[in-house]
Design an enzyme around this catalytic site. Structure first.
Site, PDB file in Angstrom:
ATOM      1  N   SER A 107       0.786  -1.241   0.000  1.00  0.00           N
ATOM      2  CA  SER A 107       0.000   0.000   0.000  1.00  0.00           C
ATOM      3  C   SER A 107       0.814   1.285   0.000  1.00  0.00           C
ATOM      4  O   SER A 107       0.232   2.367  -0.089  1.00  0.00           O
ATOM      5  CB  SER A 107      -0.958   0.016   1.193  1.00  0.00           C
ATOM      6  OG  SER A 107      -2.070  -0.811   0.929  1.00  0.00           O
ATOM      7  N   LYS A 110       0.040   3.779  -2.636  1.00  0.00           N
ATOM      8  CA  LYS A 110      -0.931   4.863  -2.490  1.00  0.00           C
ATOM      9  C   LYS A 110      -0.249   6.230  -2.347  1.00  0.00           C
ATOM     10  O   LYS A 110      -0.876   7.269  -2.592  1.00  0.00           O
ATOM     11  CB  LYS A 110      -1.834   4.607  -1.288  1.00  0.00           C
ATOM     12  CG  LYS A 110      -2.746   3.386  -1.418  1.00  0.00           C
ATOM     13  CD  LYS A 110      -3.611   3.216  -0.181  1.00  0.00           C
ATOM     14  CE  LYS A 110      -4.596   2.057  -0.316  1.00  0.00           C
ATOM     15  NZ  LYS A 110      -3.952   0.737  -0.232  1.00  0.00           N
ATOM     16  N   SER A 289      -5.899   3.255   4.642  1.00  0.00           N
ATOM     17  CA  SER A 289      -5.343   2.459   3.551  1.00  0.00           C
ATOM     18  C   SER A 289      -6.465   1.791   2.756  1.00  0.00           C
ATOM     19  O   SER A 289      -6.450   0.584   2.499  1.00  0.00           O
ATOM     20  CB  SER A 289      -4.356   1.408   4.069  1.00  0.00           C
ATOM     21  OG  SER A 289      -3.488   0.999   3.036  1.00  0.00           O
TER      22      SER A 289
END
Length: 455
Positions: A107, A110, A289
């Site tokens: 993640s 991101k 997240s």
């Protein structure tokens, strides 16, 4: 970030450190503005503010940093690890370890999506969801819910808190339809904004039931969450239809009769609602997240830059925006905007350069990225990390970072103020990690706060 793997206030901008403020209950006289202690409580005053880092704060030396990180980076629980540490003020690399090796970022991907969104879109940008009338000659009373790319519409009744802060409401659409002069008899859903597949390469279909992702469709309720008030809710396999069914229910119609529109509608607009501003959506996406939110924001970047509103279009838009901003994208191979795909690859250099662009002087539009990442020991996916132990040596409150977690994958990309007052950016990626991989990664990052490193 996968839930199945879930086991400071510094550097809001470069060279700034937030002062820690204690707040006490005080009573202020309306006529004089003077403060008076409440009965039984001593008077405590606070002078909140942002205090600049001293210009004399020394930069760690490369040799000092290498010595400090030598032991934690060798922890076998890290598996296949890479990393990079940079001085935020000068952009000078202080330390690197295999930082140009592409690894699975999870993640922390991101971070790229957020940086590109801040470059391509206004921070107050909102997504509009509309309802338009179908051809009333051939389809009298049929209304069409048109997806505009907002996955977090809420079906919560008026006055009831929504799962996502500032979410637009289906009930507001229904109220506007009733006032439009059309008596709705049926609902269709137009999902034509998004193109290409709705499930990315490298995603596991089991992650739908696991609550990590839903098929990407241009209109959803609570990002496809089946039970929006349950943190671990599974996601829907038909999120666009679910949104149409929620609208039908709000209109008093049979939700079982909702269908997908055969073609984009051309009738007049009957209703419209808008999402929360981009900056608020980025904050929620980064702190939780949230994979669905990340994918939809990636598509916003694609649309704004004239690319297909698809997985591939979003990746192309994000990587090109960052490359144009000076970020080294060498080795990047991405298949989504969230980092959920096991096919994604990024280097620690790329991740660190995204954070560095936000912290440095050349890309002011990216600066809010530093404010939307979780705070160690304080918020989001870092709320329960970097806590405990000696508070004088803790990174809690001094480190902000985007986390990444998949099976045997851990990563961190962010910013920290060391104990001499110097602001550093960093990125660490750990693949094929051992059972204590996340702890080992936190130990590695935690050294940055306390080492001093020969400054």
């Amino acid at each position: 970030m996968k839930r199945s793997t879930h086991v400071v206030l510094a550097a809001a901008v470069i060279a700034l450190v937030a002062a820690v403020v204690a707040v006490a209950a005080v009573l202020t006289h309306a006529d004089t503005g003077s403060a008076q202690a409440l009965p039984g409580h001593p008077l405590v005053t606070a002078d909140p503010g942002v205090v600049p880092v001293s210009d004399s704060a020394g930069m760690p030396t490369a040799a000092g940093m290498a010595a400090a990180l030598a032991v934690p980076v060798a922890d076998p629980n890290l598996g296949n690890v890479s990393g990079r540490v940079t001085d935020a003020k000068t952009g000078k690399q202080i330390w690197e370890y295999r930082s140009t090796v592409p690894l699975l970022p999870a993640s922390t991907n991101k971070t790229l999506t957020t940086g590109a969104a801040l470059l391509a879109l206004n921070r107050d940008e909102r997504v509009t969801t509309t309802v338009v009338a179908a051809d009333q000659t051939s389809q009298p009373g049929v209304v069409v819910l048109v997806g505009g790319g907002d996955p977090i519409l809420s079906a919560a009744p008026a006055g009831q808190q929504t799962w996502y802060r500032g979410a637009a409401r289906i009930n507001d659409l229904a109220d506007q339809i009733r006032k439009s002069g059309i008596t709705a008899t049926a609902v269709q859903v137009d999902d034509s904004l998004y193109s290409g597949p709705d499930f990315a390469p490298g995603w596991d279909p089991a992650d739908i039931d696991g609550g990590d992702i839903a098929p990407m469709q241009s209109v959803m309720i609570d990002a496809g969450r089946i039970q929006p008030t349950t943190a671990e809710s599974a996601r829907s396999r038909t999120p666009a239809l679910d949104a149409g069914r929620a609208l039908a229910s709000a209109l008093g119609l049979d939700p079982a009769k909702v269908a997908m529109a055969p073609n984009p509608p051309t009738g007049r607009q009957l209703a419209a609602v808008q999402s929360a501003p981009l900056i608020e959506r980025l904050r929620q996406m980064m702190n939780a997240s949230d994979n669905v939110m990340a994918e939809s924001i990636g598509r916003e970047v694609a649309k704004a830059t004239g690319r297909p509103v698809s997985f591939a279009g979003a990746v192309d838009a994000v990587t090109n925006k960052l490359s144009a901003a000076g970020v080294d994208m060498t080795g990047a191979a991405l298949f989504d905007s969230s980092g959920l795909s096991v096919l994604d690859r990024l280097t620690a250099t790329t991740l660190d350069e995204v954070v560095q662009a936000a912290a440095g002087p050349d890309q002011p539009a990216m600066r809010p990225l530093l404010d939307v990442v979780p705070i160690a020991g304080g918020s989001g996916t870092l709320s329960d990390r970097f806590v405990g132990g000696d508070p004088k040596a803790s990174s809690a409150g001094w480190l902000r970072a985007k986390t990444g977690s998949l099976t045997a994958i851990n990563s961190l990309a962010g910013i920290v103020t060391d104990n001499s007052g110097r602001v550093l950016t960093f990125a660490f990626i750990s693949n094929d990690a051992g059972p204590m991989g996340r702890v080992a990664l936190d130990n590695l990052a935690g050294v940055l706060r306390t080492c001093g490193c020969g400054s």
